[in-house]
Design an enzyme around this catalytic site. Structure first.
Site, PDB file in Angstrom:
ATOM      1  N   HIS A  63       0.856  -1.197   0.000  1.00  0.00           N
ATOM      2  CA  HIS A  63       0.000   0.000   0.000  1.00  0.00           C
ATOM      3  C   HIS A  63       0.886   1.239   0.000  1.00  0.00           C
ATOM      4  O   HIS A  63       2.088   1.155   0.260  1.00  0.00           O
ATOM      5  CB  HIS A  63      -0.906   0.032   1.251  1.00  0.00           C
ATOM      6  CG  HIS A  63      -0.136   0.195   2.524  1.00  0.00           C
ATOM      7  ND1 HIS A  63       0.550  -0.844   3.123  1.00  0.00           N
ATOM      8  CD2 HIS A  63       0.090   1.284   3.322  1.00  0.00           C
ATOM      9  CE1 HIS A  63       1.137  -0.413   4.220  1.00  0.00           C
ATOM     10  NE2 HIS A  63       0.889   0.881   4.364  1.00  0.00           N
ATOM     11  N   ASP A  87       0.812   5.112   1.924  1.00  0.00           N
ATOM     12  CA  ASP A  87       0.095   5.840   2.981  1.00  0.00           C
ATOM     13  C   ASP A  87      -0.555   7.059   2.322  1.00  0.00           C
ATOM     14  O   ASP A  87      -0.026   7.603   1.351  1.00  0.00           O
ATOM     15  CB  ASP A  87       1.065   6.258   4.097  1.00  0.00           C
ATOM     16  CG  ASP A  87       1.651   5.044   4.820  1.00  0.00           C
ATOM     17  OD1 ASP A  87       1.129   3.934   4.645  1.00  0.00           O
ATOM     18  OD2 ASP A  87       2.648   5.219   5.557  1.00  0.00           O
ATOM     19  N   HIS A 116       4.800   0.111  -0.016  1.00  0.00           N
ATOM     20  CA  HIS A 116       5.530  -0.682   0.973  1.00  0.00           C
ATOM     21  C   HIS A 116       4.647  -1.771   1.548  1.00  0.00           C
ATOM     22  O   HIS A 116       3.419  -1.723   1.416  1.00  0.00           O
ATOM     23  CB  HIS A 116       6.104   0.216   2.077  1.00  0.00           C
ATOM     24  CG  HIS A 116       5.085   1.097   2.735  1.00  0.00           C
ATOM     25  ND1 HIS A 116       4.568   2.243   2.137  1.00  0.00           N
ATOM     26  CD2 HIS A 116       4.455   1.020   3.940  1.00  0.00           C
ATOM     27  CE1 HIS A 116       3.701   2.814   2.934  1.00  0.00           C
ATOM     28  NE2 HIS A 116       3.593   2.084   4.034  1.00  0.00           N
ATOM     29  N   ARG A 165       7.164  -8.713  15.520  1.00  0.00           N
ATOM     30  CA  ARG A 165       7.612  -7.387  15.079  1.00  0.00           C
ATOM     31  C   ARG A 165       6.598  -6.369  15.578  1.00  0.00           C
ATOM     32  O   ARG A 165       5.392  -6.565  15.420  1.00  0.00           O
ATOM     33  CB  ARG A 165       7.703  -7.354  13.560  1.00  0.00           C
ATOM     34  CG  ARG A 165       8.086  -6.023  13.001  1.00  0.00           C
ATOM     35  CD  ARG A 165       8.657  -6.160  11.575  1.00  0.00           C
ATOM     36  NE  ARG A 165       9.262  -4.909  11.216  1.00  0.00           N
ATOM     37  CZ  ARG A 165       8.604  -3.900  10.649  1.00  0.00           C
ATOM     38  NH1 ARG A 165       7.348  -4.032  10.345  1.00  0.00           N
ATOM     39  NH2 ARG A 165       9.228  -2.771  10.386  1.00  0.00           N
TER      40      ARG A 165
HETATM   41  O1  LIG Z   1       5.031  -1.865  10.298  1.00  0.00           O
HETATM   42  C1  LIG Z   1       5.585  -1.424   9.314  1.00  0.00           C
HETATM   43  O2  LIG Z   1       6.737  -1.664   9.032  1.00  0.00           O
HETATM   44  C2  LIG Z   1       4.832  -0.574   8.327  1.00  0.00           C
HETATM   45  C3  LIG Z   1       3.558  -0.012   8.861  1.00  0.00           C
HETATM   46  C4  LIG Z   1       2.797   0.721   7.819  1.00  0.00           C
HETATM   47  O3  LIG Z   1       3.122   0.704   6.659  1.00  0.00           O
HETATM   48  C5  LIG Z   1       1.610   1.491   8.187  1.00  0.00           C
HETATM   49  O4  LIG Z   1       1.226   1.470   9.371  1.00  0.00           O
HETATM   50  O5  LIG Z   1       1.044   2.151   7.286  1.00  0.00           O
HETATM   51 FE   LIG Z   2       2.090   2.201   5.549  1.00  0.00          FE
END
Ligand SMILES: O=C(O)CCC(=O)C(=O)O
Ligand SMILES: [Fe+2]
Length: 375
Positions: free
Chosen positions: A240, A242, A302, A312
Site C-alpha cells: 500500500h 500511505d 511498501h 515485530r
Molecule cells: O510496520 C511497518 O513496518 C509498516 C507499517 C505501515 O506501513 C503502516 O502502518 O502504514
Molecule cells: Fe504504511
C-alpha cells in the site's frame, strides 16, 4: 522438516493464533466480543498467493534505502534527493531519546501481550477509527493479514487505556503523550525541509498549509506482527501507499518492512528490505505529499513481512491535512515555466474514499489529463 512445513501450512489455513484480525470492518456495534471472535475464526484465510508479484532485491543490493544524518550540512539536498528517488529514507541523529523509545516500546509490547478478550473490549466499531483491530487497509484485500493493530486517532487514548488497564492506565497514556510531543516537531521539520528542497522560500513555506499547524492532523497506529510458523505464505501488511503527507515509523528492530523500488538502470521493479539500523526512524512519502510536490516526490509502495521467530512491533505516526483541507499541487511549483498541475485538489477523506474503490488507480483518477480525456 516436512512435518514442520505441514504444521506451518495448517497453521496458516486454519486460524493460527488466538486473536483475530479484521475486527474493525465486521464488528457490528453490539456484537459480543466472544461471538465475533467465533465468527471470524471460521472464515480466516491468511494464505497469500500474490506475494511474489515482484522479485526481491538481492540482500546485498548496494543501491539501498538512503540513511540521512539530520546533522548533515547538505541536509536539504539529501532529503530532496531521497524523496524523489526512493520516497523513503532512514533518519539518524533525530534527537529523540533512546530512553523514551524504550519506554514507548515496552508499552506497545504490554498492549499487544494482553489477552484477546481484553483487547476486544476496545475493538474498533463500524464508523470509528480508534481502537484495537485488523489492518486499516483490510477492506482493500480479500485475504487476512498477519496483523493486529491499535489506532490512536483522536487525541488521547485514555478512554481505551482505562478499559485495558483499570489499575494502571496512566503509564501508557503518559508515554504516548511524551512520544507525540517529541515526534510532532520532527514531522514538521521534515516536511519543512522537503518544501525547501523543492525550492520554496521560508516565507512561502510559512504561507503554505505545511506552515499552518491548524491545517495538519496526525494519528498513531501501533502495529503488531506476531511470529508466524510459515512466514513465506503470509503477509503482515499488504502492499500500500500511505495517504497523508509523511509517515514516521518506529519499529522494534525486527526486520520486515519492504519497499517497492521502481524499475531503474540496475534492474526491474523489486522489493527492497528496509535495513534495520539502530537509533533510526523510517520516513515515508505519502500520497498527498506526492500531490503537493506535483509528482516530484515518490509515494512509496511498501509492505510488512513477518518473522518465523520474533514478534515485530512498529508505530506509524501519520501527518496529513485536516479532513476539510483540499490539497493540490503547490502553486509555487506550477506555472508557465514549471509546467501544469498534474492533479486536481482533494481532501484526505476524498482520497481515502477513492482508494477504497479504485485501489492503486486512485491517484491516476485525479490526474487533470485523465479528467480532460473523460470530459
Ligand atoms: O510496520 C511497518 O513496518 C509498516 C507499517 C505501515 O506501513 C503502516 O502502518 O502504514
Ligand atoms: Fe504504511
Amino acid at each position: 522438516m516436512e512435518d514442520t512445513k505441514v504444521r506451518g501450512r495448517r497453521a496458516v489455513n486454519q486460524s493460527p493464533y488466538n486473536y483475530t484480525s479484521e475486527i474493525c470492518i465486521s464488528r457490528p456495534q453490539n456484537t459480543p466480543a466472544k461471538e465475533l471472535s467465533i465468527q471470524l475464526n471460521t472464515r480466516l484465510s491468511h494464505d497469500w498467493s500474490i506475494l511474489y508479484d515482484h522479485p526481491s532485491a538481492h540482500p546485498i543490493d548496494l543501491n539501498s534505502v538512503p540513511v540521512i544524518d539530520l546533522n548533515n550540512p547538505e541536509l536539504t539536498n539529501k532529503i530532496g534527493k531521497a524523496c524523489e528517488e526512493w520516497g523513503v529514507f532512514l533518519i539518524r541523529n533525530h534527537g529523540i531519546e533512546p530512553e523514551l523509545l524504550n519506554r514507548f516500546d515496552s508499552q506497545i509490547h504490554r498492549l499487544f501481550a494482553l489477552p484477546i478478550e481484553v483487547k476486544l473490549k476496545v475493538a474498533k466499531t463500524q464508523g470509528t477509527d480508534s481502537g484495537y483491530g485488523g489492518a486499516p487497509i483490510s477492506h482493500l484485500f480479500s485475504k487476512f493479514m498477519w496483523y493486529e493493530g491499535f489506532a490512536i486517532t483522536a487525541g488521547s487514548p485514555v478512554d481505551h487505556a482505562q478499559i485495558l488497564w483499570p489499575d494502571d492506565y496512566s503509564s501508557f497514556c503518559e508515554v504516548i503523550e511524551e512520544y507525540k510531543k517529541a515526534i510532532i516537531p520532527l514531522g514538521y521539520r521534515l516536511m519543512h525541509l522537503m518544501l525547501l528542497s523543492l525550492g520554496l522560500t521560508e516565507e512561502e513555506i510559512d504561507n503554505s498549509l505545511i506552515g499552518d499547524s491548524t491545517k495538519i492532523k496526525n494519528a498513531i497506529h501501533l502495529n503488531s506482527y506476531p511470529a508466524c510458523p510459515d512466514p513465506d505464505r503470509v503477509v503482515g501488511l499488504a502492499p500500500h501507499t500511505d495517504t497523508g503527507f509523511v509517515t514516521i515509523l518506529y519499529h522494534n528492530g525486527v526486520s520486515g518492512l519492504q519497499v517497492l523500488r521502481r524499475k531503474d538502470d540496475i534492474g526491474p521493479a523489486r522489493w527492497v528490505t528496509v535495513p534495520v539500523v539502530p537509533n533510526t526512524f523510517v520516513v515515508n512519502i505519502c500520497d498527498l505529499m506526492h500531490v503537493l510536490s506535483n509528482g516530484t516526490f515518490h509515494n512509496v509502495v511498501h509492505r510488512s513481512m513477518v518473522s518465523k521467530t520474533n514478534q515485530r512491533l512498529s508505530a506509524a505516526y501519520f501527518f496529513g491535512p485536516q479532513v476539510d483541507v483540499k490539497v493540490g499541487p503547490l502553486s509555487e511549483l506550477t506555472g508557465p515555466e514549471q509546467g501544469l498541475p498534474l492533479y486536481r485538489p482533494v481532501t484526505w477523506l476524498e482520497l481515502q474514499k477513492l482508494k477504497s474503490t479504485l485501489h492503486d488507480k486512485a491517484l491516476q483518477s485525479m490526474k487533470i489529463e485523465e479528467l480532460r480525456k473523460g470530459a
